[in-house]
Design a protein around this motif. Structure first.
Motif, mmCIF file in Angstrom:
data_model
loop_
_atom_site.group_PDB
_atom_site.id
_atom_site.type_symbol
_atom_site.label_atom_id
_atom_site.label_comp_id
_atom_site.label_asym_id
_atom_site.label_seq_id
_atom_site.Cartn_x
_atom_site.Cartn_y
_atom_site.Cartn_z
ATOM 1 N N VAL A 97 1.000 -1.233 0.086
ATOM 2 C CA VAL A 97 0.238 0.047 -0.029
ATOM 3 C C VAL A 97 0.772 1.230 0.132
ATOM 4 O O VAL A 97 0.620 2.385 -0.775
ATOM 5 C CB VAL A 97 -0.977 -0.035 1.106
ATOM 6 C CG1 VAL A 97 -1.581 1.210 1.543
ATOM 7 C CG2 VAL A 97 -1.923 -1.229 0.861
ATOM 8 N N ARG A 98 2.099 1.200 0.750
ATOM 9 C CA ARG A 98 2.928 2.386 0.843
ATOM 10 C C ARG A 98 3.674 2.559 -0.433
ATOM 11 O O ARG A 98 4.221 3.587 -0.768
ATOM 12 C CB ARG A 98 3.938 2.100 1.815
ATOM 13 C CG ARG A 98 4.526 3.267 2.498
ATOM 14 C CD ARG A 98 5.672 2.704 3.474
ATOM 15 N NE ARG A 98 6.685 1.993 3.059
ATOM 16 C CZ ARG A 98 7.170 0.888 3.710
ATOM 17 N NH1 ARG A 98 6.867 0.697 4.744
ATOM 18 N NH2 ARG A 98 7.869 0.258 3.057
ATOM 19 N N LEU A 99 3.624 1.655 -1.454
ATOM 20 C CA LEU A 99 4.665 1.778 -2.293
ATOM 21 C C LEU A 99 4.465 3.099 -3.390
ATOM 22 O O LEU A 99 5.581 3.571 -3.689
ATOM 23 C CB LEU A 99 4.304 0.570 -3.390
ATOM 24 C CG LEU A 99 5.355 0.676 -4.953
ATOM 25 C CD1 LEU A 99 6.865 0.452 -4.375
ATOM 26 C CD2 LEU A 99 5.009 -0.575 -5.646
ATOM 27 N N PRO A 100 3.351 3.647 -3.803
ATOM 28 C CA PRO A 100 3.192 4.688 -4.520
ATOM 29 C C PRO A 100 3.918 6.003 -3.595
ATOM 30 O O PRO A 100 4.319 6.886 -4.372
ATOM 31 C CB PRO A 100 1.831 5.200 -4.561
ATOM 32 C CG PRO A 100 1.159 3.805 -4.688
ATOM 33 C CD PRO A 100 1.986 2.976 -3.479
ATOM 34 N N LEU A 101 3.823 5.790 -2.473
ATOM 35 C CA LEU A 101 4.491 6.796 -1.580
ATOM 36 C C LEU A 101 6.047 6.913 -1.553
ATOM 37 O O LEU A 101 6.748 7.832 -1.649
ATOM 38 C CB LEU A 101 3.485 6.916 -0.203
ATOM 39 C CG LEU A 101 2.241 7.119 -0.286
ATOM 40 C CD1 LEU A 101 2.005 6.961 1.504
ATOM 41 C CD2 LEU A 101 1.771 8.477 -0.720
ATOM 42 N N ASP A 102 6.440 5.680 -1.544
ATOM 43 C CA ASP A 102 7.883 5.347 -1.539
ATOM 44 C C ASP A 102 8.550 5.837 -2.940
ATOM 45 O O ASP A 102 9.686 6.494 -2.913
ATOM 46 C CB ASP A 102 8.087 3.807 -1.351
ATOM 47 C CG ASP A 102 7.980 3.421 -0.049
ATOM 48 O OD1 ASP A 102 7.919 4.189 0.890
ATOM 49 O OD2 ASP A 102 7.609 2.016 0.245
#
Length: 262
Positions: A97-102
């Motif tokens: 879920v965090r990937l786009p923010l990373d």
């Protein structure tokens, strides 16, 4: 004046092989307003997914153009949600879920907090440390939805996201998607084979013909929001469902002799 986010002008897609060319799509002319939920229905092979991929920039049209009116020049334009979830098996739910923010280089503490917020909103908050193979299909699709929304893209492009789920779970996730969409009103283009699903979820239903896919009808869905499954019980819902089915039935029947002779 309409706040238009997508304009499709004369778009066609032809796939060329060594011996022949397949005219898969178009010409298509279509406009999408910002914040609309637009469903696209049509027979198999009519180019629904191809159109979505062209709008996403994952495929190039053979003719015509796509014009996108961005409001966030530095933010993400779109996220895609697929039937097969598209989440990474080697990453935990939180990391998926965090990937786009990373990718956007958001600080880890802030990214984790935002990702956990979306885990709560999509009902998977208890599975942050789990890996996808331990989850049911419905839970994995919730993770995919959370990842799609987490970076606040201007558009969500959804390619039959609930097609692989059983009927009961599909109803649950339809309501979850409506709840999240009604809270945030991101533009959604939603490909589905289900007329019922299209009418329940969308503001507009685009009905496409058999290959090469063209627009047969562009139907405004009249049911008020917030929308619930109760809309299905109305005579108007049944009439619209019949109208769309008659359009699709005609294009499928017209295509059948060609399939048989092939």
């Amino acid at each position: 004046m309409n706040d238009r986010i997508v304009r499709v002008e004369g778009v066609e897609r032809v796939f060329t092989g060594r011996r022949s060319a397949v005219h898969a799509l178009g010409p298509i002319d279509l406009e999408i307003e910002r914040g609309q939920f637009v469903a696209i229905v049509g027979p198999s092979g009519c180019g629904k997914s191809t159109l979505l991929r062209i709008i996403a920039g994952l495929d190039a049209p053979s003719a015509g153009e796509i014009v996108i009116a961005r409001k966030q020049p530095t933010g993400p334009l779109c996220s895609m949600v697929f039937q097969d979830y598209g989440i990474f098996p080697w990453k935990t739910v939180l990391a998926n879920v965090r990937l786009p923010l990373d990718i956007a280089h958001v600080r880890r503490a802030e990214a984790n907090a935002t990702a956990r917020e979306w885990l709560v909103r999509t009902g998977v908050e208890g599975f942050a440390a789990a890996y996808p193979h331990t989850l049911s299909g419905g839970m994995r699709q919730r993770v995919a939805l959370a990842r799609a929304f987490v970076a606040h893209p201007e558009m969500l492009l959804m390619d039959e996201p609930f097609a692989a789920l059983d009927a009961q779970l599909r109803l649950v996730l339809q309501q979850e998607l409506l709840r999240v969409w009604e809270a945030h009103r991101r533009t959604i283009l939603f490909v589905t084979h289900s007329i019922d699903e299209a009418l329940l979820l969308a503001d507009r239903v685009i009905v496409m013909s058999g290959r090469p896919g063209r627009i047969l009808d562009d139907i405004e869905v009249p049911f008020p929001r917030p929308r619930s499954r109760d809309a299905r019980a109305t005579a108007e819902f049944g009439a619209l469902e019949e109208r769309i089915w008659n359009l699709l039935k005609g294009t499928v029947e017209a295509d059948e002799p060609a399939r048989v002779s092939a």
